[in-house]
Scaffold this active site. Structure first.
Site, PDB file in Angstrom:
ATOM      1  N   HIS A 101      49.185  63.102  75.211  1.00 14.23           N
ATOM      2  CA  HIS A 101      50.333  63.701  75.366  1.00 14.23           C
ATOM      3  C   HIS A 101      51.483  62.917  74.733  1.00 14.23           C
ATOM      4  O   HIS A 101      52.280  63.230  73.996  1.00 14.23           O
ATOM      5  CB  HIS A 101      50.662  63.880  76.848  1.00 14.23           C
ATOM      6  CG  HIS A 101      51.843  64.327  77.359  1.00 14.23           C
ATOM      7  ND1 HIS A 101      52.387  65.594  77.507  1.00 14.23           N
ATOM      8  CD2 HIS A 101      52.953  63.454  77.485  1.00 14.23           C
ATOM      9  CE1 HIS A 101      53.582  65.463  77.907  1.00 14.23           C
ATOM     10  NE2 HIS A 101      54.145  64.299  77.899  1.00 14.23           N
ATOM     11  N   GLU A 102      51.216  61.340  75.179  1.00 15.26           N
ATOM     12  CA  GLU A 102      52.216  60.568  74.743  1.00 15.26           C
ATOM     13  C   GLU A 102      52.190  60.332  73.167  1.00 15.26           C
ATOM     14  O   GLU A 102      53.070  60.020  72.359  1.00 15.26           O
ATOM     15  CB  GLU A 102      51.922  59.168  75.271  1.00 15.26           C
ATOM     16  CG  GLU A 102      52.046  59.037  76.799  1.00 15.26           C
ATOM     17  CD  GLU A 102      53.434  59.766  77.475  1.00 15.26           C
ATOM     18  OE1 GLU A 102      54.382  59.455  76.585  1.00 15.26           O
ATOM     19  OE2 GLU A 102      53.248  60.239  78.451  1.00 15.26           O
ATOM     20  N   HIS A 143      54.472  62.744  71.635  1.00 14.39           N
ATOM     21  CA  HIS A 143      55.790  62.329  71.448  1.00 14.39           C
ATOM     22  C   HIS A 143      55.976  61.514  70.362  1.00 14.39           C
ATOM     23  O   HIS A 143      57.036  61.518  69.496  1.00 14.39           O
ATOM     24  CB  HIS A 143      56.063  61.527  72.776  1.00 14.39           C
ATOM     25  CG  HIS A 143      56.407  62.258  73.984  1.00 14.39           C
ATOM     26  ND1 HIS A 143      57.147  63.479  73.975  1.00 14.39           N
ATOM     27  CD2 HIS A 143      55.972  62.414  75.219  1.00 14.39           C
ATOM     28  CE1 HIS A 143      57.241  64.093  75.210  1.00 14.39           C
ATOM     29  NE2 HIS A 143      56.449  63.426  75.974  1.00 14.39           N
ATOM     30  N   GLU A 157      58.334  68.145  75.918  1.00 15.00           N
ATOM     31  CA  GLU A 157      57.236  68.005  76.650  1.00 15.00           C
ATOM     32  C   GLU A 157      56.275  68.858  76.671  1.00 15.00           C
ATOM     33  O   GLU A 157      54.956  68.521  76.615  1.00 15.00           O
ATOM     34  CB  GLU A 157      57.795  67.874  78.232  1.00 15.00           C
ATOM     35  CG  GLU A 157      58.701  66.498  78.471  1.00 15.00           C
ATOM     36  CD  GLU A 157      57.997  65.307  78.389  1.00 15.00           C
ATOM     37  OE1 GLU A 157      56.960  65.080  78.499  1.00 15.00           O
ATOM     38  OE2 GLU A 157      58.561  64.181  78.076  1.00 15.00           O
TER      39      GLU A 157
HETATM   40 ZN   LIG Z   1      55.946  63.429  77.926  1.00 15.56          ZN
END
Ligand SMILES: [Zn+2]
Length: 399
Positions: free
Chosen positions: A244-245, A248, A324
């Protein structure tokens, strides 16, 4: 319908604990109080011309233009932080201990508060004069130039924060678990992220909550994992969080959010410019200053910027939730372990005392992330790779 959707994993979302519901409800009340207080403080400075008096003191002590501003800022920040202290102490110390979310010592809390105040003060003295120079030199266009300066400053702050500011409060270093680090670096290299970008931070000193984040800009851009998260999650769950990071990071979400806030700052400075002049014409005598370019106007500007930031918060949250959600998609596509992803969200729910399906007003005004329940629903239903369908972010993966 749930059965049909749940084709990728079968992670059930538990009901929130009674304590979590209390934390959520009291948190909403606290949020309203905090928002109100953050607007009341500048109002207090404006009442009975108090800020005008501070401005006069600053002028007699500071003598020249720059030092008048500097002295005013010192006085302002001192009073501001004293007024903020009770609510800050309650929300980030007493309340966190009450709910068992923190083991932070009292000394450490006060030391961090002191350091935070100092950083705030230094930042204000170092940069605020630029805006007052613009107010003085260009009374009609300062809002536009302030937007430009504000944007440049936010890029600069994002660049220095992970290397100069955050290390004042916590220790950052490479990951301690070398085996896990190897797995993470493998995943990172698949996402095209070079070495040296993953850090571990000792947040267990401050909290038992779990988190990970991406910060920095250009050379300082990095992924940071809280040690609490590493301790509480399984390696597979951590790998999804890292995925997930990495989303980003790879999708340049820092860059996009800086761009968003840059555009927003032009709007907010413009609205502030229009309404500040209007209010000043109306209440000149009460405020105790006659021109916006006087440093005594600071509480008025902060009040208006605060109001417009609050009003645009739902849009900012929406932008954040969209990013997100895409980071979740990226994490699922690169880690391809929906079960672990769903469990990671459940761990976040339980350790952070989150409510998985908060009300719509909460989501609209406060939620920077999609509700955890929705994130679990998504992990239960999103796995195009199992059907040989194309992945949205495949082009970012190296193998
Ligand atoms: Zn996040």
């Amino acid at each position: 319908m749930f059965e049909i959707l749940a084709q990728c994993a079968h992670v059930a979302v538990p009901e929130p604990s009674e304590e979590a519901v209390r934390f959520y409800q009291s948190g909403n009340v606290l949020w309203i109080v905090q928002q109100a207080w953050s607007l009341i403080i500048p109002l207090l400075f404006l009442m009975k011309g108090f800020t005008g008096k501070l401005g006069s003191i600053a002028k007699s002590w500071g003598r020249n233009w720059f030092f008048t501003i500097a002295v005013y800022i010192v006085l302002f920040v001192a009073i501001y932080q004293i007024l903020n202290l009770p609510l800050d102490f309650y929300s980030s110390y007493i309340r966190m201990h009450d709910y068992g979310l923190s083991n932070q010592s009292l000394e450490r809390w006060f030391s961090n508060y002191g350091k935070g105040t100092l950083v705030f003060l230094i930042g204000m003295v170092a940069f605020l004069w630029i805006f007052y120079l613009l107010l003085k030199k260009s009374p009609k266009r300062w809002w536009f130039y302030s937007g430009l300066v504000g944007t440049a400053l936010s890029f600069f702050m994002m660049f220095i924060q992970p290397i100069w500011i955050d290390p004042l409060f916590n220790k950052f270093g490479p990951m301690k678990d070398k085996e896990l680090e190897q797995q993470i670096l493998q995943l990172a290299s698949r996402a095209g992220i070079e070495q040296g970008r993953v850090f571990e931070v000792d947040k267990s000193e401050d909290t038992s909550m779990l988190n990970a984040y991406v910060i920095g800009f250009g050379k300082t851009n990095r992924i940071v994992l809280w040690d609490t998260l590493i301790q509480q999650m399984t390696p597979d769950q951590i790998l999804f969080v890292m995925g997930h990071e990495m989303g980003h990071y790879v999708l340049h979400h820092i860059w996009w959010s800086l761009l968003y806030y840059a555009l927003l700052s032009f709007v907010i400075f413009y609205l502030t410019y229009r309404s500040a002049h209007f209010l000043l014409n109306k209440y000149r005598d009460r405020f105790g200053f006659h021109d916006l370019s006087q440093i005594a106007s600071l509480p008025l500007l902060l009040l208006l910027i605060g109001v417009y930031s609050l009003l645009t918060e739902p849009l900012s949250n929406f932008v954040s939730r969209t990013m997100e959600h895409e980071a979740d998609r990226f994490g699922l596509e690169i880690a391809q372990n929906n079960e672990a992803a769903g469990e990671a969200f459940i761990a976040l729910q339980q350790k952070n005392l989150a409510v998985p399906r908060p009300g719509p007003i909460y989501v609209f005004w406060r939620a920077s992330h999609p509700p955890l329940g929705e994130r679990v629903d998504f992990t239960n239903s999103y796995c195009p790779w199992t059907e040989g369908k194309p992945l949205k972010y495949e082009s970012h993966f190296s193998q």
